[in-house]
Write a protein that holds these residues in place. Structure first.
Motif, PDB file in Angstrom:
ATOM      1  N   ALA A  90       0.638  -2.355  18.912  1.00  0.00           N
ATOM      2  CA  ALA A  90       1.352  -1.840  20.018  1.00  0.00           C
ATOM      3  C   ALA A  90       0.700  -0.660  20.954  1.00  0.00           C
ATOM      4  O   ALA A  90       0.678  -0.532  21.953  1.00  0.00           O
ATOM      5  CB  ALA A  90       2.556  -1.118  19.532  1.00  0.00           C
ATOM      6  N   GLY A  91      -0.228   0.136  20.288  1.00  0.00           N
ATOM      7  CA  GLY A  91      -0.931   0.993  20.796  1.00  0.00           C
ATOM      8  C   GLY A  91      -1.897   0.322  21.564  1.00  0.00           C
ATOM      9  O   GLY A  91      -2.387   0.838  22.766  1.00  0.00           O
ATOM     10  N   VAL A  92      -2.645  -0.729  21.198  1.00  0.00           N
ATOM     11  CA  VAL A  92      -3.616  -1.534  22.193  1.00  0.00           C
ATOM     12  C   VAL A  92      -2.913  -1.798  23.154  1.00  0.00           C
ATOM     13  O   VAL A  92      -3.495  -2.169  24.411  1.00  0.00           O
ATOM     14  CB  VAL A  92      -4.201  -2.544  21.285  1.00  0.00           C
ATOM     15  CG1 VAL A  92      -5.192  -3.576  22.060  1.00  0.00           C
ATOM     16  CG2 VAL A  92      -5.078  -1.943  20.081  1.00  0.00           C
ATOM     17  N   ALA A  93      -1.752  -2.640  23.311  1.00  0.00           N
ATOM     18  CA  ALA A  93      -1.142  -3.215  24.576  1.00  0.00           C
ATOM     19  C   ALA A  93      -0.684  -1.958  25.485  1.00  0.00           C
ATOM     20  O   ALA A  93      -1.053  -2.176  26.447  1.00  0.00           O
ATOM     21  CB  ALA A  93       0.310  -3.737  24.150  1.00  0.00           C
ATOM     22  N   ILE A  94      -0.291  -0.756  25.043  1.00  0.00           N
ATOM     23  CA  ILE A  94      -0.231   0.621  25.893  1.00  0.00           C
ATOM     24  C   ILE A  94      -1.598   0.747  26.566  1.00  0.00           C
ATOM     25  O   ILE A  94      -1.675   1.179  27.724  1.00  0.00           O
ATOM     26  CB  ILE A  94       0.482   1.637  25.097  1.00  0.00           C
ATOM     27  CG1 ILE A  94       1.960   1.259  24.654  1.00  0.00           C
ATOM     28  CG2 ILE A  94       0.553   2.834  25.948  1.00  0.00           C
ATOM     29  CD1 ILE A  94       2.604   2.271  23.782  1.00  0.00           C
ATOM     30  N   ALA A  95      -2.562   0.944  25.703  1.00  0.00           N
ATOM     31  CA  ALA A  95      -4.030   1.081  26.196  1.00  0.00           C
ATOM     32  C   ALA A  95      -4.491   0.170  27.213  1.00  0.00           C
ATOM     33  O   ALA A  95      -5.073   0.713  28.329  1.00  0.00           O
ATOM     34  CB  ALA A  95      -4.839   1.266  24.759  1.00  0.00           C
ATOM     35  N   LEU A  96      -4.245  -0.878  26.948  1.00  0.00           N
ATOM     36  CA  LEU A  96      -4.477  -2.052  27.880  1.00  0.00           C
ATOM     37  C   LEU A  96      -3.984  -1.860  29.233  1.00  0.00           C
ATOM     38  O   LEU A  96      -4.329  -2.190  30.412  1.00  0.00           O
ATOM     39  CB  LEU A  96      -4.407  -3.558  27.123  1.00  0.00           C
ATOM     40  CG  LEU A  96      -5.417  -4.194  26.322  1.00  0.00           C
ATOM     41  CD1 LEU A  96      -4.945  -5.455  25.744  1.00  0.00           C
ATOM     42  CD2 LEU A  96      -6.666  -4.151  26.987  1.00  0.00           C
ATOM     43  N   GLY A 155       1.164   7.950  23.156  1.00  0.00           N
ATOM     44  CA  GLY A 155       1.044   7.060  22.324  1.00  0.00           C
ATOM     45  C   GLY A 155       1.772   7.047  21.023  1.00  0.00           C
ATOM     46  O   GLY A 155       2.656   6.130  20.575  1.00  0.00           O
ATOM     47  N   ALA A 156       1.994   8.259  20.506  1.00  0.00           N
ATOM     48  CA  ALA A 156       2.880   8.372  19.313  1.00  0.00           C
ATOM     49  C   ALA A 156       4.308   8.460  19.518  1.00  0.00           C
ATOM     50  O   ALA A 156       5.276   7.736  18.880  1.00  0.00           O
ATOM     51  CB  ALA A 156       2.487   9.927  18.979  1.00  0.00           C
ATOM     52  N   ASN A 157       4.734   8.533  20.703  1.00  0.00           N
ATOM     53  CA  ASN A 157       6.057   8.470  21.143  1.00  0.00           C
ATOM     54  C   ASN A 157       6.659   7.260  21.543  1.00  0.00           C
ATOM     55  O   ASN A 157       7.610   6.568  20.935  1.00  0.00           O
ATOM     56  CB  ASN A 157       6.678   9.304  21.953  1.00  0.00           C
ATOM     57  CG  ASN A 157       8.293  10.091  22.010  1.00  0.00           C
ATOM     58  OD1 ASN A 157       9.056   9.125  22.574  1.00  0.00           O
ATOM     59  ND2 ASN A 157       8.342  10.818  21.181  1.00  0.00           N
TER      60      ASN A 157
END
Length: 477
Positions: free
Chosen positions: A348-354, A314-316
């Protein structure tokens, strides 16, 4: 001769599993791929309509950027989740649904707390937008890079070429920026630093993974009393991992909100991690005696590694979305002194998590199956090394490919295993020439695949970004 052959097969077996995982990745990615085609077709249709009608494309560009960024987030989350979760699920360290939720939460945390450095590097480190705030060039550059990267990732996935989102985004930003501002505006030292990291990071991960494997094999796996050795060393390793990771997270929180949290959080997490790891490991080893399996020994430590991998990912990778999106949302007001909004990082993190939760299930099941999963001990070494390298890269603001770093870790583990086997049985008969040549071909093919994906991706996305940028600038005149 059979014994000699078996002693040297580990690396090639793991590399074949990576090949199977890449095939599974293409199959499991189909729903996201079709969604990407639909998104790109919609965006293209909208821009053509706006261009023919002569309307102002500013708001349309903003909407298109949000849509494409959302799809890229889903693609990143669904595509890379198996790097961390597949081995853990295959080893029985965690169930599929809890694992998906754990990784998704870790990715949101990594994006929100530690994603700012990579995001800022991509948003303002490749070009100096400070002197170009009067016009619409900066948002158009980032919109072109987003769409160009999305086009290439969708196309490459369709033809079966594994590519990196980070490489695609860097190439797209570079090409679009040159088209808008000229060659002189490029920060070439920054581009060279990023490119060198793509080479160095897998090598460093391989070295770390190999050293960790040597330590654990000598101290635990090959010990006379494996159970006693595991009770002595594994809780210490897990506690140090958990303590250092907690101290790192506390440092990020401290930088944002103030306070003195690093030492108390690190010390408390180390003690708590040791106690919990010792208790969980004791439960895993009940009834195993001196024949404790590697899978049972490394299950607890794999959970810590999964969390670190999710956070690091997530960080990168959040910068690939949040970097361009920040410039698009702030418009011409973006400058060198601007800060990345936390809300953009979290979105953006939520999009990756979804993407992880909605589309990662199929890939994790396939990678976690008996065909593709790594041995639990080797998976732990690779996951730990990958997480450490990606976290350090993220803190330095350097976008890297998680998959390429993980493959570097696999090479390091395989070579370390073979080195230990050779030293343990120095009288082994040499391998036949045909077998030696076959192994070299297998290993070179993986290096060639990574190199090809890197060499092809950057210039192609640069051309796509440049072409789209010139077209959008023509529409905006």
């Amino acid at each position: 001769m059979k014994t000699g052959l078996r002693s040297f097969h580990t690396l090639d077996k793991d590399l074949r599993r990576i090949t199977h995982a890449e095939s599974a990745q293409r199959y499991a990615f189909r729903p996201v791929w079709w969604l990407g085609l639909a998104v790109l077709a919609l965006v293209l249709g909208v821009f053509l309509s706006v261009g023919m009608s002569g309307e102002n494309a500013a708001m349309v560009g903003l909407g298109a950027g949000l849509v494409v960024a959302g799809w890229l987030g889903l693609a990143i989350g669904s595509n890379d989740v198996a790097n961390s979760l597949g081995p853990a699920v295959g080893a029985g360290a965690i169930g599929l649904l809890p694992g998906l939720i754990l990784v998704a939460c870790a990715e949101i945390g990594g994006a929100s707390l530690a994603g700012g450095a990579v995001t800022d590097r991509l948003a303002s480190g490749l070009f100096d937008f400070a002197g170009l705030t009067a016009g619409p060039e900066a948002p158009i550059v980032m919109l072109s890079a987003l769409i160009g990267a999305a086009v290439w990732i969708t196309t490459a996935t369709g033809i079966g070429l594994p590519v990196s989102t980070s490489h695609s985004m860097v190439g797209g930003i570079a090409g679009a920026g040159v088209a808008a501002f000229g060659m002189h505006a490029v920060h070439w030292p920054t581009l060279a630093l990023i490119a060198s990291t793509w080479v160095v990071a897998p090598l460093v991960a391989g070295g770390i993974a190999g050293l960790v494997l040597i330590y654990l094999r000598q101290r635990v796996v090959d010990a006379k009393d494996r159970e006693a050795a595991a009770r002595l060393h594994i809780p210490v390793v897990g506690a140090l991992m958990f303590g250092l990771f907690s101290a790192y997270v506390a440092l990020l929180v401290q930088e944002r909100f103030g306070g003195r949290l690093v030492l108390p959080a690190g010390a408390a997490a180390t003690v708590l991690g040791y106690l919990v790891m010792r208790r969980v490991l004791a439960t895993q080893l009940i009834g195993s005696g001196n024949k404790a399996s590697v899978k049972r020994i490394f299950r607890p430590a794999l959970l810590v590694a999964v969390t670190m991998m999710g956070f690091a990912h997530g960080a990168n990778d959040v910068g690939n979305i949040a970097g361009p999106l920040t410039v698009i949302l702030t418009g011409p007001a973006w400058g060198a002194t601007a800060t990345v909004p936390v809300l953009v990082l979290t979105m953006a993190g939520v999009a990756i998590a979804l993407g992880t939760v909605l589309f990662g299930r199929r890939l994790v099941v396939m990678v976690g199956s008996g065909i593709t999963r790594l041995n639990a001990g080797r998976a732990f070494c690779v996951s730990l090394a990958t997480a450490l390298v990606v976290l350090v890269s993220s803190s330095l603001g350097l976008p890297v490919s998680t998959t390429h770093v993980a493959i570097g870790g696999i090479f390091g583990v395989g070579f370390a295993r073979e080195w230990m086997d050779r030293n343990k049985n120095k009288r082994r008969s040499p391998l036949p020439v045909e077998e030696t040549r076959r192994r070299l071909l297998i290993r070179r093919s993986h290096v060639a695949t990574i190199t090809t994906a890197w060499v092809v991706t950057v210039p192609l996305t640069a051309l796509l970004g440049a072409g789209l940028c010139l077209a959008f600038l023509a529409f905006s005149v």
